[in-house]
Write a protein that holds these residues in place. Structure first.
Motif, PDB file in Angstrom:
ATOM      1  N   ILE A 177     -33.245  -3.252 -45.004  1.00  0.00           N
ATOM      2  CA  ILE A 177     -34.278  -3.770 -44.090  1.00  0.00           C
ATOM      3  C   ILE A 177     -33.771  -3.731 -42.650  1.00  0.00           C
ATOM      4  N   MET A 231     -40.395  -4.408 -40.286  1.00  0.00           N
ATOM      5  CA  MET A 231     -40.121  -4.135 -41.700  1.00  0.00           C
ATOM      6  C   MET A 231     -40.598  -5.320 -42.539  1.00  0.00           C
ATOM      7  N   PRO A 232     -41.082  -5.051 -43.746  1.00  0.00           N
ATOM      8  CA  PRO A 232     -41.477  -6.165 -44.620  1.00  0.00           C
ATOM      9  C   PRO A 232     -40.254  -7.000 -44.992  1.00  0.00           C
ATOM     10  N   LEU A 291     -38.419  -6.185 -50.086  1.00  0.00           N
ATOM     11  CA  LEU A 291     -38.291  -4.736 -50.281  1.00  0.00           C
ATOM     12  C   LEU A 291     -37.658  -4.481 -51.632  1.00  0.00           C
ATOM     13  N   ALA A 333     -41.006   1.834 -47.077  1.00  0.00           N
ATOM     14  CA  ALA A 333     -41.953   0.818 -46.587  1.00  0.00           C
ATOM     15  C   ALA A 333     -42.952   1.492 -45.637  1.00  0.00           C
ATOM     16  N   THR A 334     -44.091   0.867 -45.461  1.00  0.00           N
ATOM     17  CA  THR A 334     -45.102   1.369 -44.540  1.00  0.00           C
ATOM     18  C   THR A 334     -45.089   0.517 -43.278  1.00  0.00           C
ATOM     19  N   LYS A 374     -44.597   6.043 -42.918  1.00  0.00           N
ATOM     20  CA  LYS A 374     -43.773   5.506 -44.015  1.00  0.00           C
ATOM     21  C   LYS A 374     -42.306   5.748 -43.678  1.00  0.00           C
TER      22      LYS A 374
END
Length: 397
Positions: A290, A328-329, A332, A345-346, A368
């Protein structure tokens, strides 16, 4: 003429005495008809009927010392006979425990009691020293189950100097057999039999790893190799037992997942024993991924950082006058179990364009991001100079 009974007429003749001699007279008796002559005074005694004349024959009495010597000699002869009989019996008894079956059982009993060093000294495995690292007492002591011997039977070819002995054994309830070749050697002192077991009961184990550089069994470490290795010369040797193979993680990002395996002998020298150690990665690797993804987003959200070749193509243009990136989410996950070090990740960029390419204005650019941890030839995680995972980050539409 009458006569008186008490008177005699004429000269009188006296009647002989009943014993043939007058006891009152001094004359020697007169032998009767057929009687043996009576020896005169001083004559040697005459032997009786059936007697043997003693003239010229004499006997020397045996001395007490001679009698003692005879007894001692007789006793020694008796002792020697007993010793010979006892020796023959002892040899038979000793040879009864010096048979091909007994020799194989002696070897197996060493393995059953975890005496690896003694077993190796008795029957040499015939491999390089670097393949013997796990043939030790400590490694066998770490086993949760060892060999159990059920039966040992030799062939019926009693006269041969080469015998085949079949042993039936089990490890952790799994039964298997092995046929040993046993050869007869020179007898000790010409009477005691000697047999030698020719083949060792070692089992080959192929340890295939992914994500680890080393593994350990019973406190003994060894280098691991990548999955797919086929060379038997690189296998590891173990005596039968149940062992725990513990991978040694090369970094804090991988977990150590032990694998417990029953190591058996297939009787053919094959490679039925395969241990596969595949690394699993913890949340520390996810957090590092991440962080790497966010760094890439932040870099591409600057000018001229947006023009890096690995940034999203839509924002690489010099027509972009301003760009901002997303985040970033927080959660993950790897792409799949087969790719545990790859994350995707998108994210959404906001870019402002001038009129150079007829795209004036501000618009969202969805992309992405792929974050791929780098691995070496053994699939072990590569680390940078700071000890962090080395990631390759790229963007796709």
């Amino acid at each position: 003429m009458s006569t008186d009974n008490n008177e005699t007429t004429g000269s009188e003749i006296p009647a002989p005495s009943p014993a043939g001699a007058d006891p009152t007279s001094g004359a020697a008796p007169i032998p009767g008809p057929g009687a043996a002559p009576v020896p005169g005074p001083g004559a040697a005694p005459v032997p009786g009927p059936g007697g043997v004349p003693a003239a010229g024959v004499s006997f020397t009495p045996v001395s007490p010392g001679a009698r003692k010597r005879v007894k001692v000699i007789g006793a020694l002869v008796g002792v020697l006979v007993v010793l010979v009989i006892a020796g023959v019996v002892a040899i038979k008894v000793m040879n009864s425990s010096r048979t091909p079956e007994a020799e194989v059982r002696k070897y197996l009993d060493l393995l059953a009691s975890g005496q690896a060093s003694a077993a190796t000294a008795m029957v040499d495995p015939g491999v390089r020293n670097d393949q013997r690292s796990f043939l030790t007492d400590d490694v066998m002591a770490s086993a949760t189950s060892l060999l159990v011997v059920e039966d040992v039977v030799a062939d019926k070819n009693d006269s041969s100097d080469t015998r085949m002995v079949t042993a039936t054994m089990q490890v952790n309830g799994e039964r298997f057999t092995h046929e040993f070749t046993v050869t007869k050697g020179a007898s000790t002192m010409g009477v005691l039999n000697n047999w030698t077991v020719k083949d060792s009961l070692v089992a080959r184990v192929s340890v295939d790893v992914e994500g680890y550089a080393q593994f350990s069994v019973g406190g003994v470490n060894a280098d691991a190799s990548a999955v797919g290795r086929n060379e038997q010369e690189n296998d590891y040797l173990f005596y039968p037992g149940v062992y725990t193979f513990t991978p040694i993680a090369a970094s804090e990002y991988a977990d150590s997942n032990p694998e417990t395996v029953s190591v058996l002998d297939d009787g053919l020298g094959g490679r039925d024993n395969v241990v596969t150690l595949k690394a699993t990665y913890n949340t520390k690797l996810t957090a590092a991924a991440i962080e790497a993804g966010q760094w890439a987003i932040d870099t591409c959200s600057t000018i001229p950082g947006n023009q890096n070749s690995w940034c999203p193509f839509a924002i690489q243009s010099d027509a972009v006058t301003a760009v901002t990136g997303g985040s970033m989410p927080k959660a993950l996950a790897p792409v799949s179990e087969e790719q545990p070090t790859v994350f995707r990740a998108t994210v959404v960029f906001t870019a402002t364009y001038n009129n150079k390419y007829y795209m004036a204005g501000t618009q969202d650019v969805e992309a992405k991001v792929e974050i791929r941890a780098q691995l070496d030839d053994n699939q072990v995680l590569k680390l940078d100079k700071d000890g962090k995972p080395d990631f390759e980050v790229s963007f796709t539409r």
